[in-house]
Design a protein around this motif. Sequence first.
Motif, PDB file in Angstrom:
ATOM      1  N   ALA A   1       5.089  -3.472 -16.831  1.00 18.81           N
ATOM      2  CA  ALA A   1       5.719  -3.517 -15.516  1.00 18.81           C
ATOM      3  C   ALA A   1       4.980  -2.626 -14.516  1.00 18.81           C
ATOM      4  CB  ALA A   1       7.184  -3.089 -15.619  1.00 18.81           C
ATOM      5  N   LYS A   2       4.555  -1.445 -14.954  1.00 17.49           N
ATOM      6  CA  LYS A   2       3.822  -0.552 -14.056  1.00 17.49           C
ATOM      7  C   LYS A   2       2.505  -1.174 -13.614  1.00 17.49           C
ATOM      8  CE  LYS A   2       3.783   3.280 -16.499  1.00 17.49           C
ATOM      9  NZ  LYS A   2       3.549   4.720 -16.812  1.00 17.49           N
ATOM     10  N   GLU A   3       1.804  -1.833 -14.543  1.00 14.99           N
ATOM     11  CA  GLU A   3       0.536  -2.465 -14.204  1.00 14.99           C
ATOM     12  C   GLU A   3       0.737  -3.614 -13.227  1.00 14.99           C
ATOM     13  OE1 GLU A   3      -3.478  -3.240 -13.977  1.00 14.99           O
ATOM     14  OE2 GLU A   3      -2.463  -1.493 -14.848  1.00 14.99           O
ATOM     15  N   ILE A   4       1.747  -4.432 -13.452  1.00 16.68           N
ATOM     16  CA  ILE A   4       2.021  -5.546 -12.540  1.00 16.68           C
ATOM     17  C   ILE A   4       2.415  -5.024 -11.165  1.00 16.68           C
ATOM     18  CG2 ILE A   4       3.628  -7.439 -12.065  1.00 16.68           C
ATOM     19  CD1 ILE A   4       3.596  -8.058 -15.052  1.00 16.68           C
ATOM     20  N   SER A   5       3.235  -3.978 -11.145  1.00 20.22           N
ATOM     21  CA  SER A   5       3.652  -3.401  -9.867  1.00 20.22           C
ATOM     22  C   SER A   5       2.452  -2.902  -9.070  1.00 20.22           C
ATOM     23  CB  SER A   5       4.638  -2.256 -10.109  1.00 20.22           C
ATOM     24  OG  SER A   5       5.048  -1.672  -8.899  1.00 20.22           O
ATOM     25  N   HIS A   6       1.556  -2.211  -9.749  1.00 19.04           N
ATOM     26  CA  HIS A   6       0.347  -1.709  -9.090  1.00 19.04           C
ATOM     27  C   HIS A   6      -0.482  -2.861  -8.516  1.00 19.04           C
ATOM     28  CE1 HIS A   6      -3.331   0.538  -8.346  1.00 19.04           C
ATOM     29  NE2 HIS A   6      -3.978  -0.306  -9.132  1.00 19.04           N
ATOM     30  N   ARG A   7      -0.630  -3.921  -9.297  1.00 19.75           N
ATOM     31  CA  ARG A   7      -1.439  -5.048  -8.838  1.00 19.75           C
ATOM     32  C   ARG A   7      -0.753  -5.829  -7.716  1.00 19.75           C
ATOM     33  NH1 ARG A   7      -5.905  -6.501 -11.885  1.00 19.75           N
ATOM     34  NH2 ARG A   7      -6.262  -5.141 -13.699  1.00 19.75           N
ATOM     35  N   LEU A   8       0.583  -5.866  -7.721  1.00 20.62           N
ATOM     36  CA  LEU A   8       1.296  -6.534  -6.634  1.00 20.62           C
ATOM     37  C   LEU A   8       1.048  -5.837  -5.295  1.00 20.62           C
ATOM     38  CD1 LEU A   8       4.777  -7.438  -8.183  1.00 20.62           C
ATOM     39  CD2 LEU A   8       2.996  -9.031  -7.434  1.00 20.62           C
ATOM     40  N   ASP A   9       0.858  -4.522  -5.342  1.00 21.03           N
ATOM     41  CA  ASP A   9       0.584  -3.787  -4.106  1.00 21.03           C
ATOM     42  C   ASP A   9      -0.730  -4.217  -3.453  1.00 21.03           C
ATOM     43  OD1 ASP A   9       2.887  -2.282  -4.142  1.00 21.03           O
ATOM     44  OD2 ASP A   9       1.996  -0.637  -5.297  1.00 21.03           O
ATOM     45  N   GLU A  10      -1.641  -4.747  -4.267  1.00 21.73           N
ATOM     46  CA  GLU A  10      -2.976  -5.081  -3.760  1.00 21.73           C
ATOM     47  C   GLU A  10      -3.244  -6.575  -3.702  1.00 21.73           C
ATOM     48  OE1 GLU A  10      -5.540  -3.021  -6.432  1.00 21.73           O
ATOM     49  OE2 GLU A  10      -5.022  -1.025  -5.653  1.00 21.73           O
TER      50      GLU A  10
ATOM     51  N   ARG B   1       7.216 -12.095  -3.795  1.00 20.17           N
ATOM     52  CA  ARG B   1       7.530 -12.506  -2.421  1.00 20.17           C
ATOM     53  C   ARG B   1       8.046 -11.323  -1.607  1.00 20.17           C
ATOM     54  NH1 ARG B   1       5.344 -14.750   0.196  1.00 20.17           N
ATOM     55  NH2 ARG B   1       6.948 -15.645   1.565  1.00 20.17           N
ATOM     56  N   LYS B   2       8.817 -10.444  -2.249  1.00 22.17           N
ATOM     57  CA  LYS B   2       9.315  -9.269  -1.525  1.00 22.17           C
ATOM     58  C   LYS B   2       8.174  -8.346  -1.133  1.00 22.17           C
ATOM     59  CE  LYS B   2      14.046  -9.123  -3.308  1.00 22.17           C
ATOM     60  NZ  LYS B   2      15.070  -8.347  -4.043  1.00 22.17           N
ATOM     61  N   ARG B   3       7.062  -8.415  -1.870  1.00 17.56           N
ATOM     62  CA  ARG B   3       5.883  -7.606  -1.524  1.00 17.56           C
ATOM     63  C   ARG B   3       4.968  -8.355  -0.551  1.00 17.56           C
ATOM     64  NH1 ARG B   3       4.481  -3.600  -5.753  1.00 17.56           N
ATOM     65  NH2 ARG B   3       6.363  -3.343  -6.993  1.00 17.56           N
ATOM     66  N   GLY B   4       5.321  -9.566  -0.176  1.00 16.68           N
ATOM     67  CA  GLY B   4       4.534 -10.325   0.783  1.00 16.68           C
ATOM     68  C   GLY B   4       3.390 -11.121   0.199  1.00 16.68           C
TER      69      GLY B   4
END
Length: 399
Positions: free
Chosen positions: A134-143, A164-167
């Motif tokens: 989850a942490k890895e996916i979250s980090h990658r969603l930011d970019e 989608r919430k991260r755009g």
Amino acid sequence: MSGQIVIVGAGQAGLQIAESLRTEGFDGDVILLGKERHAPYQRPPLSKAWLAGETADDRLTIRGPDFLAAKKIDLRVGVEVERIDVGARKAFLVDGSAFSWTGLALATGARARRPDLPGAELPHVRVLRDFEDAKEISHRLDEAANVVIIGGGFIGLEVAVAARKRGCATVVVEALDRLMARAVTPEISAFFADLHRAHGVELFFGEQVAEISDAGVKTASGALFPADLVVLGVGAVPNDELAVAAGLDVSRGIVVDDCGRTSATDVVAAGDCAVLRRGDGALRRFESVQYAVEGAKAAAAALLGRSKPFSAAPWFWSDQYDVKLQMAGSSENHDALIERRSGDKAFSLFYYRQGELVGVDSVNRPGEHLLARKLLDAHFSPEPALVGDPARDLRLLLR
């Protein structure tokens, strides 16, 4: 009752077995072995509130060190069991050490399924099963600009919500002809397809993925979907290797009865690694918090020579955008469907088989979901005409 009980797996089921042993009066040693380096934590929020940035890390922890110490539960994290010897009653760790046991509980969980696809091991291709995932996916969603999710099940769709919430531009590729096809009816699938499209998710059905590359996800039909992040959401595989090597009965999971007992004396299993053999001989595996908790309670009692079978109707939930889907029982092989609706995003579907209520899916109707669980556990089937009348208060049926 004294002795030493070893629990392999420190997730929801493993922790519950440890707690229930104390509740049942066991005063011997309880050793809880976890492969991850984290104290027991909740997994469902990883793909829901946590990934969407709506809950903090410390809210995931189920039990802190003070609680474990008070219950005299010896938690060992970052340790891996290499094999178990049922005859010698020993669990051997990869570091060469071993624990003897008078009772053994297997709560080894499951791992994300990784399809045999070209490119599936590329760095931007991820799965979501544990906190590190989850942490890895979250980090990658930011970019990420473009996210492709392979699989239109619960995990895939909840990740789509976070994307989608991260755009992120988000695509879901599903091999079957509808969303969550193995778990819900076409009516529920269609509702959630409309919901995701309304939030900008592109859905593609009947598409087999051929390969993944740095350019994106290519399907057998020749379509190419650009992707900075690819999430595989194609199911889970029970971690039953220890049981297989030890000679236990295994069939797509560690086979247990309704008390969590395996084919070996004084060995139980619970949670995602276990598969229940029902009275008719059929096998059923439940991946849910409810089954992890209630199955673990039954397994703990069984280790102490008591029979407390888990018999409640299964239930599960999924949070997607502003919608909560709650399922009780099963819609499988239903022959009648009754709808109760109070708005476009608030309704329940009651499923009957030969006149018997067998399942209820509720969308934004938590009270009706709780009622459905009570009806199913009581084996009470209200008349379809009553269910279909929104003016009738179904709670009165149980008084």
